[in-house]
Each structure stands twice: as structure tokens, then as C-alpha cells.
Design a protein around this motif. Sequence first.
Motif, PDB file in Angstrom:
ATOM      1  N   ARG A   1       0.849  -1.248   0.164  1.00  0.00           N
ATOM      2  CA  ARG A   1       0.225  -0.345   0.366  1.00  0.00           C
ATOM      3  C   ARG A   1       1.126   1.525   0.195  1.00  0.00           C
ATOM      4  N   SER A   2       0.688   2.333  -1.104  1.00  0.00           N
ATOM      5  CA  SER A   2       1.848   3.573  -0.449  1.00  0.00           C
ATOM      6  C   SER A   2       1.231   4.342   0.462  1.00  0.00           C
ATOM      7  N   ARG A   3       2.077   4.547   1.015  1.00  0.00           N
ATOM      8  CA  ARG A   3       2.169   5.757   2.302  1.00  0.00           C
ATOM      9  C   ARG A   3       0.919   6.810   1.866  1.00  0.00           C
ATOM     10  N   PHE A   4       0.950   7.516   0.541  1.00  0.00           N
ATOM     11  CA  PHE A   4       0.192   8.268   0.559  1.00  0.00           C
ATOM     12  C   PHE A   4      -1.495   8.208   0.786  1.00  0.00           C
ATOM     13  N   GLN A   5      -1.718   7.225   0.688  1.00  0.00           N
ATOM     14  CA  GLN A   5      -2.787   6.685   0.763  1.00  0.00           C
ATOM     15  C   GLN A   5      -2.872   6.630   3.072  1.00  0.00           C
ATOM     16  N   VAL A   6      -2.094   5.589   3.136  1.00  0.00           N
ATOM     17  CA  VAL A   6      -1.766   5.473   4.927  1.00  0.00           C
ATOM     18  C   VAL A   6      -0.461   5.401   5.092  1.00  0.00           C
ATOM     19  N   ASP A   7       0.249   6.503   5.440  1.00  0.00           N
ATOM     20  CA  ASP A   7       1.987   5.665   5.759  1.00  0.00           C
ATOM     21  C   ASP A   7       1.146   5.377   7.490  1.00  0.00           C
ATOM     22  N   LEU A   8       2.389   4.241   7.377  1.00  0.00           N
ATOM     23  CA  LEU A   8       2.358   2.693   8.444  1.00  0.00           C
ATOM     24  C   LEU A   8       3.827   3.519   9.106  1.00  0.00           C
ATOM     25  N   ASN A   9       4.730   4.068   8.664  1.00  0.00           N
ATOM     26  CA  ASN A   9       5.450   4.758   9.719  1.00  0.00           C
ATOM     27  C   ASN A   9       5.674   6.487  10.160  1.00  0.00           C
ATOM     28  N   ARG A  10       4.295   6.640  10.883  1.00  0.00           N
ATOM     29  CA  ARG A  10       3.723   7.659  11.103  1.00  0.00           C
ATOM     30  C   ARG A  10       2.802   6.941  12.173  1.00  0.00           C
ATOM     31  N   ALA A  11       2.364   7.631  13.257  1.00  0.00           N
ATOM     32  CA  ALA A  11       1.189   7.134  14.201  1.00  0.00           C
ATOM     33  C   ALA A  11       0.008   7.578  13.728  1.00  0.00           C
TER      34      ALA A  11
ATOM     35  N   VAL B   1      -1.495  16.677  -1.785  1.00  0.00           N
ATOM     36  CA  VAL B   1      -1.576  14.821  -2.514  1.00  0.00           C
ATOM     37  C   VAL B   1      -3.015  15.021  -2.862  1.00  0.00           C
ATOM     38  N   TRP B   2      -4.497  15.939  -1.888  1.00  0.00           N
ATOM     39  CA  TRP B   2      -5.498  15.709  -2.009  1.00  0.00           C
ATOM     40  C   TRP B   2      -6.839  16.800  -3.170  1.00  0.00           C
ATOM     41  N   ARG B   3      -7.199  15.898  -3.914  1.00  0.00           N
ATOM     42  CA  ARG B   3      -8.241  17.721  -4.528  1.00  0.00           C
ATOM     43  C   ARG B   3      -9.279  17.891  -3.899  1.00  0.00           C
ATOM     44  N   GLU B   4     -10.049  17.113  -3.109  1.00  0.00           N
ATOM     45  CA  GLU B   4     -10.721  17.228  -2.405  1.00  0.00           C
ATOM     46  C   GLU B   4     -10.448  16.458  -0.683  1.00  0.00           C
ATOM     47  N   PRO B   5     -10.437  16.477   0.426  1.00  0.00           N
ATOM     48  CA  PRO B   5     -10.776  16.162   1.818  1.00  0.00           C
ATOM     49  C   PRO B   5     -10.713  14.565   1.573  1.00  0.00           C
ATOM     50  N   PRO B   6     -10.068  13.268   1.495  1.00  0.00           N
ATOM     51  CA  PRO B   6     -11.205  11.741   1.129  1.00  0.00           C
ATOM     52  C   PRO B   6     -12.391  12.393   2.679  1.00  0.00           C
ATOM     53  N   ALA B   7     -13.249  11.245   2.170  1.00  0.00           N
ATOM     54  CA  ALA B   7     -14.350  11.166   3.470  1.00  0.00           C
ATOM     55  C   ALA B   7     -14.263  11.099   4.566  1.00  0.00           C
ATOM     56  N   GLU B   8     -14.706  10.670   5.983  1.00  0.00           N
ATOM     57  CA  GLU B   8     -13.960   9.659   6.646  1.00  0.00           C
ATOM     58  C   GLU B   8     -14.314   8.061   6.671  1.00  0.00           C
ATOM     59  N   ASP B   9     -14.826   7.626   5.916  1.00  0.00           N
ATOM     60  CA  ASP B   9     -15.559   6.406   5.714  1.00  0.00           C
ATOM     61  C   ASP B   9     -13.516   5.922   5.096  1.00  0.00           C
ATOM     62  N   ILE B  10     -13.112   6.471   4.447  1.00  0.00           N
ATOM     63  CA  ILE B  10     -12.356   6.357   3.595  1.00  0.00           C
ATOM     64  C   ILE B  10     -11.308   6.310   4.226  1.00  0.00           C
ATOM     65  N   VAL B  11     -10.848   7.496   5.525  1.00  0.00           N
ATOM     66  CA  VAL B  11      -9.933   7.215   6.689  1.00  0.00           C
ATOM     67  C   VAL B  11      -9.842   6.371   7.197  1.00  0.00           C
ATOM     68  N   ASP B  12     -11.340   6.513   7.607  1.00  0.00           N
ATOM     69  CA  ASP B  12     -11.626   5.195   8.388  1.00  0.00           C
ATOM     70  C   ASP B  12     -11.298   3.981   7.598  1.00  0.00           C
ATOM     71  N   GLU B  13     -10.679   3.379   6.223  1.00  0.00           N
ATOM     72  CA  GLU B  13     -10.565   2.322   5.783  1.00  0.00           C
ATOM     73  C   GLU B  13      -9.158   2.493   5.825  1.00  0.00           C
TER      74      GLU B  13
END
Length: 274
Positions: free
Chosen positions: A76-86, A103-115
Amino acid sequence: MVSKPIFNNAASGLPAGWTIKLGDSPVIGTAIHSGSDVGRACQSLMCIPDPDRLREEDPFTEHFIADFPTQIIVHRSRFQVDLNRAREAAVYRSPDQSWGLRVWREPPAEDIVDESLAFHDAFYGELRRVLADVERRYGRFVLVDVHSYNHRRAGPKAAPASEDGAPDVNIGTFSMDRARWAQVVDAFTEALRGQDFNGEPIDVRENVSFQGKGEQTRFVHANFPETGCAIAVEFKKIFMDEWSGEPDWAAIERLRAMLGSTVPVLEAALRGMT
């Protein structure tokens, strides 16, 4: 060696998020920033160009740990979720978290962040399980946390960063009990310093361009304070063109052999600890 792909969330439109290859040794190699996979929902919201994204990922680092008995490779790309950050900083929300890149054209929805945060949680849960098993079998372990870094940030035609602050290999030891693990870290460092790259001794220094402040090493030392040594290793991108993304496979194979040669050194250093 047993290989198993893990964390396949079909809703994300992605294959397994990481692969763990289990071997018989207390030495583990990880490449948690080598991946470039981004889910469909995230792709539709991202505006960062692929070349910019690739430049800040750590491509080819999975090859450096190919000779390690146990390997953990994240796809998985660190630009979706960075495992080396808290966890609270694992999804980049603003350019100041991502080298000034939007990174984002518009802020990601909370369900995307939650995933994405569920992925972070699942990874660290699996890492804890793997390390606890190695601890049970061997008493102590070493995790070599492999990354890479750019040294031509001024542009492809500009001069590279001064070698004074940009070693070929940077060893990060910030979060560990350095005195406790001195025998292991010093043996590892000296084993690398005894190697050559393109006919010259490779430049290996500790805590120069990076100090090893990432989440994975912190996690190891917080959860296995007496038994786990996590060494952050940053390779300067002397093995590729960081602007075009073109790899130098001969250099990659040389660095792979160099890093692989440290495995018996680390095993011996662990055995020698009282």
C-alpha cells in the motif's frame, strides 16, 4: 520459508496490503514504504502526479531485504496510509505533512480515512503477533527497517545534496536504548562499513540525515523494550534516478548483497548478548 499475503479488503479495490515471509531466524527485514498501491476511491480524490508520489515512496527497497530470513513487505502506498507515522498522522491531510505536496483534490471522506486507519491498526496488530512469535522462539530479535531518501531535491539537473549531511547509508537509532543494543548496532554498522560500492568504501553513518524517529521502530521499542532491537536504515537513492524513477539494477543487487551479508552478523551479535 512460508509466504502469506495479508489484509485483503475487497471494498478497497486492492490486492493484499502486505506480504509476510516467515523464516527461521531472529532477524527480520521490513520494507514498509516500498508499495505504490492506491485504492479506487482514493485515486479518484488524489491530485498528486504519479511521478511526485513515486519520488517520495521507497521503490525497490523490498529487493534490499530479499535475503533476510523473515521479510515484511507493504504494498500500500504511504500516500494512502503511512505506516511509519503515528495513527493520528498516518493519513496526510495537508501539504506540510507531505513535503509540501498537495495530495488530495478534496478532503477524503471519513469512511475512506477510517479504512486507511483500519489498515494501520491491522498492520501493527499483525506485526505484534509476528514479533511476539519470534521473541518466543529466540528470546531476542532484530528488525531492520529499510527505507530510502532523496538527495537531489533541487532538481534532476542540479547538484546533489552535500555529502556532509547525506551518507550513502544512514543508521537511525533514536528510539532504542542505544547502550543496551550497542553490541548489535555496532556490529551491523561495521559490517556495512566494510563493504564497497562502485569501487569506493560505502559511507555509513548514524543519525545524520535521519534519526530513526518513525512509528515502526518506536512501536518495537515500546512493546518489546527488553527483547526487540529495531534499526532504521535509510539508503540514499544512489540505486536509481529519483526524478525519472529508473532503477540501476546492478546497484540494487550490490546493496541487496551488502545488506544480506549482515544477517549472520546480527544473529551472532544477538547470541553474544548476556
